[in-house]
Design an enzyme around this catalytic site. Structure first.
Site, PDB file in Angstrom:
ATOM      1  N   CYS A  67       0.867  -1.175   0.000  1.00 17.46           N
ATOM      2  CA  CYS A  67       0.000   0.000   0.000  1.00 17.46           C
ATOM      3  C   CYS A  67       0.907   1.229   0.000  1.00 17.46           C
ATOM      4  O   CYS A  67       2.067   1.130  -0.404  1.00 17.46           O
ATOM      5  CB  CYS A  67      -0.986  -0.013   1.174  1.00 17.46           C
ATOM      6  SG  CYS A  67      -0.221   0.133   2.795  1.00 17.46           S
ATOM      7  N   GLN A  68       0.426   2.353   0.446  1.00 18.48           N
ATOM      8  CA  GLN A  68       1.249   3.554   0.405  1.00 18.48           C
ATOM      9  C   GLN A  68       2.324   3.548   1.489  1.00 18.48           C
ATOM     10  O   GLN A  68       3.482   3.831   1.219  1.00 18.48           O
ATOM     11  CB  GLN A  68       0.379   4.815   0.531  1.00 18.48           C
ATOM     12  CG  GLN A  68       1.125   6.099   0.216  1.00 18.48           C
ATOM     13  CD  GLN A  68       1.595   6.160  -1.232  1.00 18.48           C
ATOM     14  OE1 GLN A  68       0.902   5.730  -2.141  1.00 18.48           O
ATOM     15  NE2 GLN A  68       2.790   6.681  -1.444  1.00 18.48           N
TER      16      GLN A  68
END
Length: 190
Positions: A67-68
């Site tokens: 994810c980020q």
């Protein structure tokens, strides 16, 4: 580092040496479109529950969850583990760590990351409620509520505002074919 967490440098080595490595990007489609690791599939965290049985049944090898920053990938890993899929690892630091080491990314149309959308929404609510409270003082409570929500989000490592924003059309796949394509890639490794 836990057995279920892997650093970006090790993920990069896996991608370069093991063709069976499957990177699963759990960010929103908008974030994925903006930039993603070459070869990664997009399976947004908000869509995992709807396809959980299929993912667990079809996973044919280790999945690297991205994810980020790592938080949503950890949430996804928890959902998959609770459903019986233990062969997953989370890329520590997410796309931030990947890009920080200068690793390759595929770029598309620039879209705002979910975390940036949360900052805009929370900041906007606080700013507007404080300004309007100059005319109607009770409205300052909205700013307090948003502040309390941000503290709760930090303590629990969850974000109700982020979950709500992820449901906006801007953050959804253009059609279910994108999700179906990602699910098929998971199953193709069996």
């Amino acid at each position: 580092m836990s057995d279920h967490v892997i650093d970006a440098r090790s993920v990069r080595h896996l991608v370069e040496t093991d063709p069976d490595t499957l990177l699963v990007d759990v960010r929103t489609p908008a974030e994925y479109e903006s930039s993603h690791i070459p070869g990664a599939i997009n399976l947004p965290l908000g869509r995992v529950d709807a396809h959980l049985e299929r993912i667990v049944a079809d996973a044919g090898g280790r999945l690297v969850l991205v994810c980020q920053s790592g938080n949503r990938a950890v949430q996804c890993q928890g959902k998959l583990a609770a459903a019986g899929l233990d062969d997953t690892v989370v890329m520590d630091g997410g796309m931030n760590a990947w890009q920080g080491q200068g690793a390759p990314v595929e770029r598309g149309r620039r879209r705002w990351a979910l975390e940036r959308q949360v900052r805009l929404a929370a900041g906007g609510l606080v700013l507007v409620s404080v300004l309007v409270s100059l005319l109607w003082p009770p409205l300052v409570a909205v700013a307090g509520f948003v502040g309390a929500g941000l503290v709760f989000a930090a303590v629990t490592d969850t974000c109700a505002m982020g979950m709500a924003l992820s449901r906006l059309p801007y953050n959804q796949p253009r059609n279910d074919l994108d999700i179906e394509d990602s699910l098929a890639r998971i199953g193709a490794r069996r």
